[in-house]
Design a protein around this motif. Structure first.
Motif, PDB file in Angstrom:
ATOM      1  N   MET A  33       0.832  -1.199   0.000  1.00 58.03           N
ATOM      2  CA  MET A  33       0.000   0.000   0.000  1.00 58.03           C
ATOM      3  C   MET A  33       0.867   1.250   0.000  1.00 58.03           C
ATOM      4  O   MET A  33       0.632   2.186  -0.755  1.00 58.03           O
ATOM      5  N   TRP A  34       1.895   1.281   0.847  1.00 59.37           N
ATOM      6  CA  TRP A  34       2.756   2.459   0.951  1.00 59.37           C
ATOM      7  C   TRP A  34       3.468   2.720  -0.373  1.00 59.37           C
ATOM      8  O   TRP A  34       3.554   3.855  -0.823  1.00 59.37           O
ATOM      9  N   THR A  36       2.458   2.002  -3.306  1.00 60.40           N
ATOM     10  CA  THR A  36       1.490   2.510  -4.276  1.00 60.40           C
ATOM     11  C   THR A  36       1.051   3.939  -3.952  1.00 60.40           C
ATOM     12  O   THR A  36       0.995   4.791  -4.834  1.00 60.40           O
ATOM     13  N   GLU A  37       0.768   4.213  -2.682  1.00 58.20           N
ATOM     14  CA  GLU A  37       0.159   5.486  -2.309  1.00 58.20           C
ATOM     15  C   GLU A  37       1.125   6.568  -1.846  1.00 58.20           C
ATOM     16  O   GLU A  37       0.817   7.751  -1.947  1.00 58.20           O
ATOM     17  N   TYR A  38       2.273   6.192  -1.287  1.00 59.11           N
ATOM     18  CA  TYR A  38       3.169   7.168  -0.668  1.00 59.11           C
ATOM     19  C   TYR A  38       4.528   7.308  -1.349  1.00 59.11           C
ATOM     20  O   TYR A  38       5.162   8.359  -1.229  1.00 59.11           O
ATOM     21  N   ARG A  41       5.088  10.375  -3.525  1.00 52.30           N
ATOM     22  CA  ARG A  41       4.772  11.701  -3.002  1.00 52.30           C
ATOM     23  C   ARG A  41       6.073  12.398  -2.637  1.00 52.30           C
ATOM     24  O   ARG A  41       6.981  11.787  -2.073  1.00 52.30           O
TER      25      ARG A  41
END
Length: 119
Positions: A33-34, A36-38, A41
């Motif tokens: 998840m990290w 993919t999402e973070y 950034r």
């Protein structure tokens, strides 16, 4: 391999109590998840600013998913970042200073000079 990305993971997860607990309970899903999402950034920027190229390699992903802080250290993750995150996750499972002692014991095989931790 990206020491920057390893350190970014450790830094951002350690600063979010919900992510700390999620990483403790389900590390493999949290890493996925990290990533993919973070991962892309840009730190300390407004929402919407991102890059597109940052990914863990299989060795990094597996070390993170296994909570393998000796392997992370050997990959160049900063020891302060690994120690603070893993204290947050596992100190409660040990007597006072027990996790720190375990951390030191598991890293005792590493001799100077330490792996390069520059990013």
């Amino acid at each position: 391999m990206s020491k920057y990305l390893l350190n970014k993971f450790l830094y951002t997860v350690d600063r979010d109590p919900e992510l700390v607990e999620r990483y403790r309970e389900d590390p493999r899903a949290t890493v996925a998840m990290w990533e993919t999402e973070y991962a892309n950034r840009i730190l300390n920027c407004v929402d919407g600013e991102s890059s597109t190229w940052l990914r863990f390699d299989d060795t990094e992903r597996e070390a993170l998913a296994a909570h393998d802080y000796p392997a992370l250290f050997e990959l160049g993750a900063h020891p302060f970042l690994t120690l603070t995150l893993f204290i947050a996750m596992f100190e409660r499972d040990h007597e006072p200073m027990g996790f720190q002692t375990e951390y030191a014991r598991r890293l005792a095989h590493v001799s100077m000079p330490y792996p390069d931790i520059a990013t």
